[in-house]
Design a protein around this motif. Sequence first.
Motif, PDB file in Angstrom:
ATOM      1  N   GLY A 148       0.081   0.842   5.048  1.00 51.86           N
ATOM      2  CA  GLY A 148       0.043   1.189   3.625  1.00 51.86           C
ATOM      3  C   GLY A 148       0.861   2.418   3.328  1.00 51.86           C
ATOM      4  O   GLY A 148       1.626   2.455   2.363  1.00 51.86           O
ATOM      5  N   LEU A 149       0.726   3.426   4.200  1.00 57.08           N
ATOM      6  CA  LEU A 149       1.488   4.660   3.972  1.00 57.08           C
ATOM      7  C   LEU A 149       2.979   4.395   4.102  1.00 57.08           C
ATOM      8  O   LEU A 149       3.787   4.956   3.348  1.00 57.08           O
ATOM      9  N   SER A 150       3.338   3.518   5.051  1.00 60.16           N
ATOM     10  CA  SER A 150       4.755   3.219   5.244  1.00 60.16           C
ATOM     11  C   SER A 150       5.330   2.483   4.032  1.00 60.16           C
ATOM     12  O   SER A 150       6.405   2.829   3.524  1.00 60.16           O
ATOM     13  N   LEU A 151       4.559   1.482   3.538  1.00 62.38           N
ATOM     14  CA  LEU A 151       5.001   0.769   2.330  1.00 62.38           C
ATOM     15  C   LEU A 151       5.028   1.733   1.148  1.00 62.38           C
ATOM     16  O   LEU A 151       5.954   1.718   0.325  1.00 62.38           O
ATOM     17  N   GLY A 152       4.003   2.601   1.114  1.00 65.98           N
ATOM     18  CA  GLY A 152       3.938   3.602   0.051  1.00 65.98           C
ATOM     19  C   GLY A 152       5.135   4.526   0.084  1.00 65.98           C
ATOM     20  O   GLY A 152       5.630   4.953  -0.955  1.00 65.98           O
ATOM     21  N   MET A 160     -10.551   0.384  13.705  1.00 61.89           N
ATOM     22  CA  MET A 160      -9.206   0.333  14.287  1.00 61.89           C
ATOM     23  C   MET A 160      -8.244  -0.435  13.389  1.00 61.89           C
ATOM     24  O   MET A 160      -7.143   0.007  13.109  1.00 61.89           O
ATOM     25  N   ASP A 161      -8.730  -1.622  12.932  1.00 59.88           N
ATOM     26  CA  ASP A 161      -7.896  -2.402  12.027  1.00 59.88           C
ATOM     27  C   ASP A 161      -7.577  -1.605  10.773  1.00 59.88           C
ATOM     28  O   ASP A 161      -6.476  -1.681  10.237  1.00 59.88           O
ATOM     29  N   PHE A 162      -8.577  -0.845  10.372  1.00 59.07           N
ATOM     30  CA  PHE A 162      -8.392  -0.084   9.135  1.00 59.07           C
ATOM     31  C   PHE A 162      -7.279   0.943   9.307  1.00 59.07           C
ATOM     32  O   PHE A 162      -6.484   1.184   8.409  1.00 59.07           O
ATOM     33  N   LEU A 163      -7.223   1.527  10.532  1.00 62.23           N
ATOM     34  CA  LEU A 163      -6.196   2.544  10.803  1.00 62.23           C
ATOM     35  C   LEU A 163      -4.801   1.935  10.680  1.00 62.23           C
ATOM     36  O   LEU A 163      -3.900   2.522  10.074  1.00 62.23           O
ATOM     37  N   ILE A 164      -4.655   0.722  11.231  1.00 64.56           N
ATOM     38  CA  ILE A 164      -3.352   0.050  11.152  1.00 64.56           C
ATOM     39  C   ILE A 164      -3.002  -0.243   9.689  1.00 64.56           C
ATOM     40  O   ILE A 164      -1.873  -0.016   9.233  1.00 64.56           O
ATOM     41  N   THR A 165      -4.020  -0.727   8.960  1.00 69.08           N
ATOM     42  CA  THR A 165      -3.798  -0.995   7.537  1.00 69.08           C
ATOM     43  C   THR A 165      -3.338   0.270   6.824  1.00 69.08           C
ATOM     44  O   THR A 165      -2.428   0.244   6.000  1.00 69.08           O
ATOM     45  N   GLY A 174       0.955   1.979  -2.245  1.00 68.43           N
ATOM     46  CA  GLY A 174       1.190   1.298  -0.974  1.00 68.43           C
ATOM     47  C   GLY A 174      -0.109   1.069  -0.225  1.00 68.43           C
ATOM     48  O   GLY A 174      -0.370  -0.021   0.302  1.00 68.43           O
ATOM     49  N   VAL A 175      -0.955   2.100  -0.165  1.00 69.17           N
ATOM     50  CA  VAL A 175      -2.235   1.978   0.558  1.00 69.17           C
ATOM     51  C   VAL A 175      -3.122   0.944  -0.127  1.00 69.17           C
ATOM     52  O   VAL A 175      -3.707   0.067   0.528  1.00 69.17           O
TER      53      VAL A 175
END
Lengths: 287, 388
Positions: free
Chosen positions: A10-14, A1-6, A243-244
């Motif tokens: 990441g995609l958003s920063l990317g 779950m945490d990984f999904l948020i990360t 980003g990711v």
Amino acid sequence: MDFLITLVNGLSLGGIYAMIALGYTMVYGIAKMLNFAHGDIIMVGGYTILLFLPINPVLAIVAAIVFCVIVGIVVEKCAYKPLRGSSPLAVLITAIGVSTLLQSLAQVLFGSAPKQQMVDLGALKIGELSIGYSTIITLVCSIAVMVALNLFVKYTKTGRAMVAVSEDKGAAQLMGINVNFIIMITFAIGSALAALAGLFYFLKIQTMTTTFGALPGIKAFTAAVIGGIGSIPGAMVGGLLLGVIECIAQSIPALSPYTDAIEFSILIIILLVKPTGLLGKKRREKV
Amino acid sequence: MSKFTSTFKSIKWKKYINYIAIAIVTIVLGALSMGGALPQSTLYLLEKIAISIILAVSLSLVVGFLGELSLGHAGFMCVGAYLGGKISAVIASTALGNGIVTLIISLIVGGICAGACGFIVGLPALRLKGDYLAIVTLAFGEIVKVIFQNSSEKSFGGPIGLPTPRFDKQYLFIVAFLVVLLTLAVIQNLIKSKHGRAITAIRDNEIAARATGINVTKYKLMGFIIAAVFAGFAGVLFSYSQNNVSSATFDYNYSIEILVMVVLGGMGSINGSIISATLITFLNVQLQNVLKGDLAVLKDLIYALILIVLVIYNNAPALKGFREKYNLRNLWHKIFKPKHDPAKVRDDAARWDVVPTKIAMDEVLSTDIVIDNVGDNSADIGERGGNK
């Protein structure tokens, strides 16, 4: 779950990186120069948003885009156009000079103290997951912008002229394309994207300084080079990838202080394996 | 006696003018300093100037002569400052103490470590060109900074910085100027030698240089390593001149500042680099005392403007005629040596493209196309092949 948020973070920063990287890569493809001042256009956008935000958020965004476009075009006309046709090193050094100029101008105008402005858009909750709306908006907008840009380049007359100029400037000119105009348009689009990126980056860190654009600028530049500079899909892939990687590295405690070093090492490794980046085209050089 | 005068006359003094000037300055100021006539601030200024000259001259080897843009020169300096500073701190606690031997050992260690980094950065330089290489050197500088910033407190001081041992302030700048002389001796002789000509040949056209049998790999690595070693020396001297070495000092902007010195001095001119490094450092230190707070940035603003105007003036194709007419060197010749006006002496062989030996292509293809000089691809048809 945490990984999904990360991953979403990441995609958003990317997405932010990709938008800035698009500016770098388009200018490189068409004017064959690295626009080092691109990161500072983001800063210009950020300050404009900060100035107009108390009046009206929508006005702030529009003003930032318009002002960045004007600054981008002025910089191109005054600093880069006289040097067209001279050595790449000269253009690069001028770009560095423009970057310092914009930063110090901002410091003269706004002072060096960081300015903070909290903008909280709330968070989306799905069960245990909680993702900020700003993250989602960034992700959606950046993808929309990329799709729009791709369509623009593929299907409009100006967009195809841009492709033609990037492939062979001389031939494009003989076919009746106004190369100077196309270069101007490229700078305008790049600066508009930088303004948007400035908005989203501001939503992320919520602090404005004169070096606001420096770090995302360098990161996005790295992203553009990883993807293969001059290639539009390359900038998108490189930006999202970077980003990711950044968000994953930051989520691991042992690696988090070295995030920047990891990103730059990946850049060096990719360039060593594939000197033109992931999606870059190989250029033949003539003597 | 006559033999002595003839040898004295046969030496080309002009070749050694920069050594002589720096040596005289060192001796005079050194004598003054030993007499205790120089205040602390002047000593600090002199150290700074020496460090800047070493950095500018070594960077000019890479940028001006090898033709590769390096944006990570401060990174090499950072390696030298940290490792040299650490070694000197270690040695200072032993029997050797805080003397000249410690300084020399730390200079050597710092130089070698920075040189090793130069080798590592030089390796990608073999595969990458121009802009790509610039970003790799920039990335290197950032990586070095991050690594030292996150080091543990016992090893390199971490974010607080590394405390450095002291060396007698009255003598430190003399050592620094001796290193400047060493830098000049190595780099200037290198450039005037066979190796130097190979390096400039690579700058002018890498493929042609390779075709004539120049070992491009060797010379590129050589350029990077030598420049890095001297940046390492500058770093060690820097760590001695400061109370505390902090990695935040060696950021991207510092690399740019060194680049500005090289560009202002004129790329490919060592004496120019020396003069501009001296001037900029002097102005920097003096302006720091005058401009306080937010006004301090006015300095950067002025530098940026000078940089842009100068590069455009020196490189813009549209200003070529103007440049040739009002060249400082031409003016100098006009005033002092009217018979040897280089503007009037034209070597036709060098301008083969304007000598009408072949059919003028423009007349053959007598269409009305007007081609702007937009990029390197779109040069005049008549000049094609001649300008690359």
